[in-house]
Design a protein around this motif. Structure first.
Motif, PDB file in Angstrom:
ATOM      1  N   ASP A 106       0.847  -1.182   0.000  1.00 29.19           N
ATOM      2  CA  ASP A 106       0.000   0.000   0.000  1.00 29.19           C
ATOM      3  C   ASP A 106       0.888   1.239   0.000  1.00 29.19           C
ATOM      4  OD1 ASP A 106      -2.217   1.587   0.056  1.00 29.19           O
ATOM      5  OD2 ASP A 106      -2.948   0.954   2.032  1.00 29.19           O
ATOM      6  N   ALA A 107       0.304   2.391  -0.344  1.00 32.94           N
ATOM      7  CA  ALA A 107       1.068   3.639  -0.365  1.00 32.94           C
ATOM      8  C   ALA A 107       1.358   4.111   1.060  1.00 32.94           C
ATOM      9  CB  ALA A 107       0.282   4.708  -1.121  1.00 32.94           C
ATOM     10  N   PHE A 108       2.373   4.958   1.188  1.00 33.34           N
ATOM     11  CA  PHE A 108       2.754   5.509   2.482  1.00 33.34           C
ATOM     12  C   PHE A 108       2.268   6.945   2.590  1.00 33.34           C
ATOM     13  CE2 PHE A 108       5.706   2.056   1.879  1.00 33.34           C
ATOM     14  CZ  PHE A 108       5.805   1.502   3.153  1.00 33.34           C
ATOM     15  N   ILE A 118       6.142   8.208   6.154  1.00 35.91           N
ATOM     16  CA  ILE A 118       7.431   8.523   5.540  1.00 35.91           C
ATOM     17  C   ILE A 118       8.334   9.243   6.542  1.00 35.91           C
ATOM     18  CG2 ILE A 118       8.570   9.932   3.777  1.00 35.91           C
ATOM     19  CD1 ILE A 118       6.201   9.273   1.925  1.00 35.91           C
ATOM     20  N   ALA A 119       7.748  10.149   7.329  1.00 34.32           N
ATOM     21  CA  ALA A 119       8.529  10.840   8.361  1.00 34.32           C
ATOM     22  C   ALA A 119       9.091   9.838   9.365  1.00 34.32           C
ATOM     23  CB  ALA A 119       7.662  11.872   9.066  1.00 34.32           C
ATOM     24  N   ILE A 120       8.274   8.871   9.759  1.00 32.01           N
ATOM     25  CA  ILE A 120       8.730   7.869  10.725  1.00 32.01           C
ATOM     26  C   ILE A 120       9.783   6.967  10.090  1.00 32.01           C
ATOM     27  CG2 ILE A 120       8.001   5.822  12.027  1.00 32.01           C
ATOM     28  CD1 ILE A 120       5.394   7.319  12.639  1.00 32.01           C
ATOM     29  N   LYS A 140       3.626  -3.206   5.292  1.00 30.28           N
ATOM     30  CA  LYS A 140       3.519  -2.696   3.924  1.00 30.28           C
ATOM     31  C   LYS A 140       4.744  -3.064   3.092  1.00 30.28           C
ATOM     32  CE  LYS A 140       0.440   1.277   4.639  1.00 30.28           C
ATOM     33  NZ  LYS A 140       0.289   2.741   4.491  1.00 30.28           N
ATOM     34  N   LEU A 141       5.913  -3.077   3.744  1.00 31.99           N
ATOM     35  CA  LEU A 141       7.153  -3.372   3.024  1.00 31.99           C
ATOM     36  C   LEU A 141       7.470  -4.864   3.001  1.00 31.99           C
ATOM     37  CD1 LEU A 141       9.351  -0.433   4.332  1.00 31.99           C
ATOM     38  CD2 LEU A 141       8.624  -0.785   1.971  1.00 31.99           C
ATOM     39  N   ALA A 179      13.110   0.591   1.817  1.00 35.02           N
ATOM     40  CA  ALA A 179      12.554   1.905   1.536  1.00 35.02           C
ATOM     41  C   ALA A 179      13.540   2.746   0.732  1.00 35.02           C
ATOM     42  CB  ALA A 179      12.184   2.602   2.830  1.00 35.02           C
ATOM     43  N   ILE A 180      14.825   2.652   1.046  1.00 34.50           N
ATOM     44  CA  ILE A 180      15.850   3.360   0.277  1.00 34.50           C
ATOM     45  C   ILE A 180      15.921   2.805  -1.137  1.00 34.50           C
ATOM     46  CG2 ILE A 180      18.334   3.796   0.069  1.00 34.50           C
ATOM     47  CD1 ILE A 180      18.430   3.895   3.133  1.00 34.50           C
TER      48      ILE A 180
END
Length: 212
Positions: free
Chosen positions: A150-152, A157-159, A193-194, A206-207
Motif C-alpha cells: 500500500d502507499a505511504f 514517511i517521516a517515521i 507494507k514493506l 525503503a531506500i
C-alpha cells in the motif's frame, strides 16, 4: 514550545556564522539563543541553554555536525537538528539520516527555504530529501525490491526517515509528538507494507524503492 522558535547555531567560519545569525535575527518568530564555532562548544552551551531547533554546519573541526547529532542522540536529546553544508554531495543526505538529523539543507538555499525548514523541524517534521544518485543508493540496495502492499502517507514517511536515523520508538514519539504506543503501531504497519521482518530491512528496502 513558545511562539518564538529558539535556535542554536554552530559553524566554524565566523563570517558564515555571523551572516546566518544576522539573517535569522531579522525573521520574526526566530531567536538565536546560543552559537558556537564547533559542535563541542555548542554541546557545552546547550547544557545550559535548551533550544527548539539546532542548525549546524557539517564540516567543522573538533566535533563536526554528524558527531554533534550522534552525541545528542546518545545522550537522549531529541532536539531537531538541521545540518547545513556548502557541498552538494548525495552521500551527505544519507549520512544525515543515519546519524539522526531531521533536516539537511544546502547553504545556498533561499532565506525563505531556510525559514520554512526551521518551522517544519520545530513542528516535528523531517526534511531529509530522497537521494537521487544511483551509485550511492546502490550501496544501500536491498535484494527484495518488491512493491509495498500500500502507499505511504506523510506521517509514515517521516517515521521511516527517523527509523533510518536509528531512532528508538520513544525518541520517534518525542520527535513527532505521538505516544510511544502509536509509533509502535505505525512501525508495525510500515513493516507490513514493506514485507520486512525488522526495522533495518524496512529502511534498506525503503531506500531501494526510493520511498525515502
Amino acid at each position: 514550545m513558545s511562539a518564538t522558535i529558539r535556535l542554536a547555531l554552530a559553524d566554524d567560519q565566523a563570517l558564515v556564522r555571523n551572516g546566518l545569525s544576522a539573517l535569522l535575527a531579522g525573521i520574526p518568530g526566530l531567536r538565536i539563543d546560543t552559537q558556537a564555532e564547533d559542535g563541542e562548544a555548542l554541546l557545552a552551551n546547550l547544557a545550559a541553554t535548551p533550544v527548539d531547533v539546532i542548525l549546524s554546519d557539517i564540516r567543522m573541526p573538533v566535533c563536526d555536525g554528524f558527531t554533534l547529532v550522534e552525541r545528542l542522540r546518545a545522550a537522549g536529546d531529541a532536539t531537531p537538528v538541521l545540518l547545513l553544508t556548502t557541498f552538494d554531495e548525495p552521500e551527505l543526505a544519507l549520512r544525515a539520516a543515519a546519524c539522526g538529523a531531521q533536516g539537511f539543507l544546502l547553504k545556498d538555499a533561499s532565506p525563505a527555504d531556510l525559514h520554512e525548514a526551521i518551522v517544519a523541524l520545530a513542528a516535528g517534521k523531517t526534511l531529509l530529501a530522497p537521494v537521487p544518485t544511483d551509485p550511492v543508493r546502490s550501496r544501500y540496495a536491498y535484494r527484495d525490491a518488491g512493491a509495498p502492499t500500500d502507499a505511504f502517507n506523510e506521517r509514515e514517511i517521516a517515521i521511516l526517515r527517523l527509523l533510518a536515523g536509528g531512532y528508538s520508538n520513544r525518541e520517534i514519539a518525542k520527535a513527532v509528538f505521538l505516544s510511544e504506543g502509536t509509533v509502535k503501531n505505525y512501525v508495525s504497519e510500515i513493516l507490513d507494507k514493506l514485507g520486512a521482518r525488522d526495522r533495518t530491512r524496512a529502511v534498506l528496502k525503503a531506500i531501494t524503492l526510493r520511498i525515502i
